[in-house]
Enzyme design. Structure first.
Site, short mmCIF file in Angstrom:
data_model
loop_
_atom_site.label_atom_id
_atom_site.label_comp_id
_atom_site.label_asym_id
_atom_site.label_seq_id
_atom_site.Cartn_x
_atom_site.Cartn_y
_atom_site.Cartn_z
N ILE A 21 57.61 3.27 67.06
CA ILE A 21 57.27 4.62 66.59
C ILE A 21 58.22 5.02 65.47
O ILE A 21 59.44 5.09 65.68
CB ILE A 21 57.37 5.68 67.72
CG1 ILE A 21 56.56 5.27 68.95
CG2 ILE A 21 56.93 7.06 67.21
CD1 ILE A 21 56.75 6.20 70.15
N ASP A 73 65.58 4.13 57.16
CA ASP A 73 64.68 4.92 56.32
C ASP A 73 63.43 4.10 56.04
O ASP A 73 63.54 2.98 55.51
CB ASP A 73 65.42 5.25 55.01
CG ASP A 73 64.68 6.26 54.15
OD1 ASP A 73 63.44 6.24 54.15
OD2 ASP A 73 65.36 7.06 53.48
N TYR A 165 50.91 16.80 49.47
CA TYR A 165 50.90 16.44 50.90
C TYR A 165 49.49 16.08 51.34
O TYR A 165 49.25 15.04 51.97
CB TYR A 165 51.46 17.60 51.74
CG TYR A 165 51.39 17.35 53.23
CD1 TYR A 165 52.27 16.47 53.85
CD2 TYR A 165 50.43 18.00 54.02
CE1 TYR A 165 52.20 16.24 55.22
CE2 TYR A 165 50.36 17.78 55.39
CZ TYR A 165 51.24 16.89 55.99
OH TYR A 165 51.17 16.66 57.35
N LYS A 169 47.98 12.53 52.85
CA LYS A 169 47.36 12.42 54.18
C LYS A 169 45.90 11.98 54.07
O LYS A 169 45.38 11.30 54.97
CB LYS A 169 47.49 13.75 54.93
CG LYS A 169 48.92 14.08 55.30
CD LYS A 169 49.52 12.98 56.22
CE LYS A 169 50.94 13.25 56.63
NZ LYS A 169 51.50 12.21 57.50
N1 LIG Z 1 53.58 19.46 62.77
C1 LIG Z 1 52.40 19.56 62.23
O1 LIG Z 1 51.82 20.65 62.22
C2 LIG Z 1 51.70 18.34 61.66
C3 LIG Z 1 50.34 18.44 61.39
C4 LIG Z 1 49.68 17.33 60.87
C5 LIG Z 1 50.37 16.15 60.65
N2 LIG Z 1 51.71 16.08 60.92
C6 LIG Z 1 52.39 14.81 60.65
O2 LIG Z 1 53.05 14.38 61.84
C7 LIG Z 1 54.15 13.52 61.49
C8 LIG Z 1 55.37 13.95 62.27
O3 LIG Z 1 55.78 15.22 61.83
P1 LIG Z 1 56.35 16.35 62.80
O4 LIG Z 1 55.42 17.49 62.73
O5 LIG Z 1 56.70 15.80 64.09
O6 LIG Z 1 57.64 16.81 61.97
P2 LIG Z 1 59.19 16.54 62.23
O7 LIG Z 1 59.61 17.18 63.50
O8 LIG Z 1 59.86 16.97 60.97
O9 LIG Z 1 59.29 14.97 62.39
C9 LIG Z 1 59.25 14.08 61.30
C10 LIG Z 1 59.85 12.78 61.72
O10 LIG Z 1 59.74 11.85 60.62
C11 LIG Z 1 61.00 11.26 60.40
N3 LIG Z 1 61.16 10.86 59.01
C12 LIG Z 1 60.93 11.60 57.91
N4 LIG Z 1 61.22 10.90 56.81
C13 LIG Z 1 61.64 9.69 57.23
C14 LIG Z 1 62.09 8.51 56.57
N5 LIG Z 1 62.17 8.44 55.24
N6 LIG Z 1 62.44 7.43 57.31
C15 LIG Z 1 62.38 7.49 58.67
N7 LIG Z 1 61.95 8.56 59.34
C16 LIG Z 1 61.60 9.65 58.63
C17 LIG Z 1 62.01 12.32 60.84
O11 LIG Z 1 63.23 11.72 61.22
P3 LIG Z 1 64.60 11.75 60.38
O12 LIG Z 1 64.64 13.01 59.59
O13 LIG Z 1 65.65 11.66 61.43
O14 LIG Z 1 64.54 10.52 59.54
C18 LIG Z 1 61.32 12.89 62.06
O15 LIG Z 1 61.60 12.12 63.19
C19 LIG Z 1 54.29 13.62 59.97
O16 LIG Z 1 53.70 12.49 59.37
C20 LIG Z 1 53.51 14.88 59.61
O17 LIG Z 1 53.00 14.84 58.31
C21 LIG Z 1 52.39 17.16 61.42
#
Ligand SMILES: NC(=O)c1ccc[n+]([C@@H]2O[C@H](COP(=O)([O-])OP(=O)(O)OC[C@H]3O[C@@H](n4cnc5c(N)ncnc54)[C@H](OP(=O)(O)O)[C@@H]3O)[C@@H](O)[C@H]2O)c1
Length: 300
Positions: A21, A73, A165, A169
């Site tokens: 993951i 990363d 964004y 997506k």
């Molecule tokens: N929350 C929403 O409403 C929503 C809706 C639709 C889609 N999504 C998608 O769901 C996914 C997870 O997002 P989330 O909502 O859970 O937000 P989040 O809490 O900010 O989690 C994002 C995760 O991605 C990791 N990440 C970001 N850049 C990275 C990199 N360069 N290398 C490795 N890890 C990286 C972050 O870890 P580190 O910062 O520790 O690296 C964190 O664990 C994303 O793809 C987002 O676009 C979210």
């Protein structure tokens, strides 16, 4: 030591899948890792923030889950190679890859700096494609595998303060749809997850005022994504109330325009509100710093 060979034990090992993951240090990735506990997985957790990642790993270890946290990363080629190599060294196979790591940046395209555009494209789509490519030879040899790609409902409902964004997506969705037929021949399935708005660190990182954009709790979503590991499906739209919404917008262009404009206006307002709060915070800090530099004479 006598090895147990009971049926339940055999079933345990048969079903224990090795699952990678990305983005497991917070939000959906973290919730998903916890929701997967019921499937006795071997979990490889990836993210950049070590402290948060190890916190997730600790929670899982308390549940007796075999966890391998790897700090790195997804944008970095050496790190991507490391993720796969370490997993193969420890577990010898990869059953599931969840390409979840990602972020958004709410901005108007007119104002958006190039570095922000690069960051979104590199993290959300380029790294996802490359991570997928790294695990494919292994899954091909195993003649089985599951790829789960994190898209967004905004891939189908594109809104202007999130243009780049949404583009990334949408690319995730198209990439998943394109490779599905090719990979089917090797026993590899591809799922696309399209969530609506969920309470994670996403809004804060995107520069959106969290109070202005409501989000669902992630736990239910995580359970639904976890089920894809045992029963893959092409598309998972969550919450389920979004399914008819997306169906309607696919059929009626004018409704799509109306709905996306409404969402865009809400996000834009939340973006401006977040900026006002940041500016106020900066002004407050500056005032306090000036106070420290120029002490009030009346107190002397
Ligand atoms: N929350 C929403 O409403 C929503 C809706 C639709 C889609 N999504 C998608 O769901 C996914 C997870 O997002 P989330 O909502 O859970 O937000 P989040 O809490 O900010 O989690 C994002 C995760 O991605 C990791 N990440 C970001 N850049 C990275 C990199 N360069 N290398 C490795 N890890 C990286 C972050 O870890 P580190 O910062 O520790 O690296 C964190 O664990 C994303 O793809 C987002 O676009 C979210």
């Amino acid at each position: 030591m006598v090895r147990k060979t009971s049926y339940s034990n055999k079933a345990f090992f048969d079903e224990s899948k090795v699952i990678i993951i990305t983005g497991a240090s917070s939000g959906i990735g973290k919730a998903l890792s916890l929701a997967l506990v019921r499937y006795n997985p071997k979990l490889v957790l990836i993210a950049r923030r070590k402290r948060q990642l190890l916190q997730t790993a600790k929670l899982l270890e308390k549940e007796n889950v075999d966890v391998l946290p790897i700090v790195g990363d997804v944008r970095n080629r050496e790190d991507r190679i490391k993720f796969v190599d370490f997993t193969m060294k420890k577990y010898g196979r990869i059953d599931v890859l969840v390409n979840n790591a990602g972020l958004g940046k709410a901005n108007l395209i007119i104002d958006q700096p190039e570095e922000e555009i690069d960051l979104l494209i590199e993290t959300n789509i380029l790294s996802l494609i490359k991570m997928t490519k790294h695990v494919l030879p292994i899954m091909q040899q195993q003649e089985s595998g599951i790829i789960i790609n994190m898209s967004s409902s905004l891939a189908l409902l594109p809104v202007f303060p999130f243009a780049v964004y949404c583009a990334t997506k949408s690319a995730v969705k198209v990439f998943s749809d394109s490779i599905r037929q090719e990979l089917k021949n090797y026993g590899i399935s591809v799922s696309t997850v399209m969530p609506g708005s969920y309470e994670t660190e996403f809004n804060k990182i995107a520069g959106i005022d969290e109070e202005s954009v409501p989000g669902y709790a992630v736990e239910k979503l995580a359970v639904k994504i976890a089920k894809l590991v045992v029963k893959p499906k092409k598309n998972l739209i969550q919450p389920t109330s979004y399914v008819p919404l997306i169906w309607i917008t696919k059929r009626f262009e004018f409704l799509k325009n109306l709905i996306t404009l409404k969402i865009a206006q809400m996000i834009n307002k939340a973006r401006i509100e977040s900026q006002i709060k940041i500016d106020e915070e900066i002004a407050k800090t500056e005032k306090e710093e000036i106070k420290l530099l120029v002490p009030d004479k009346r107190n002397n």
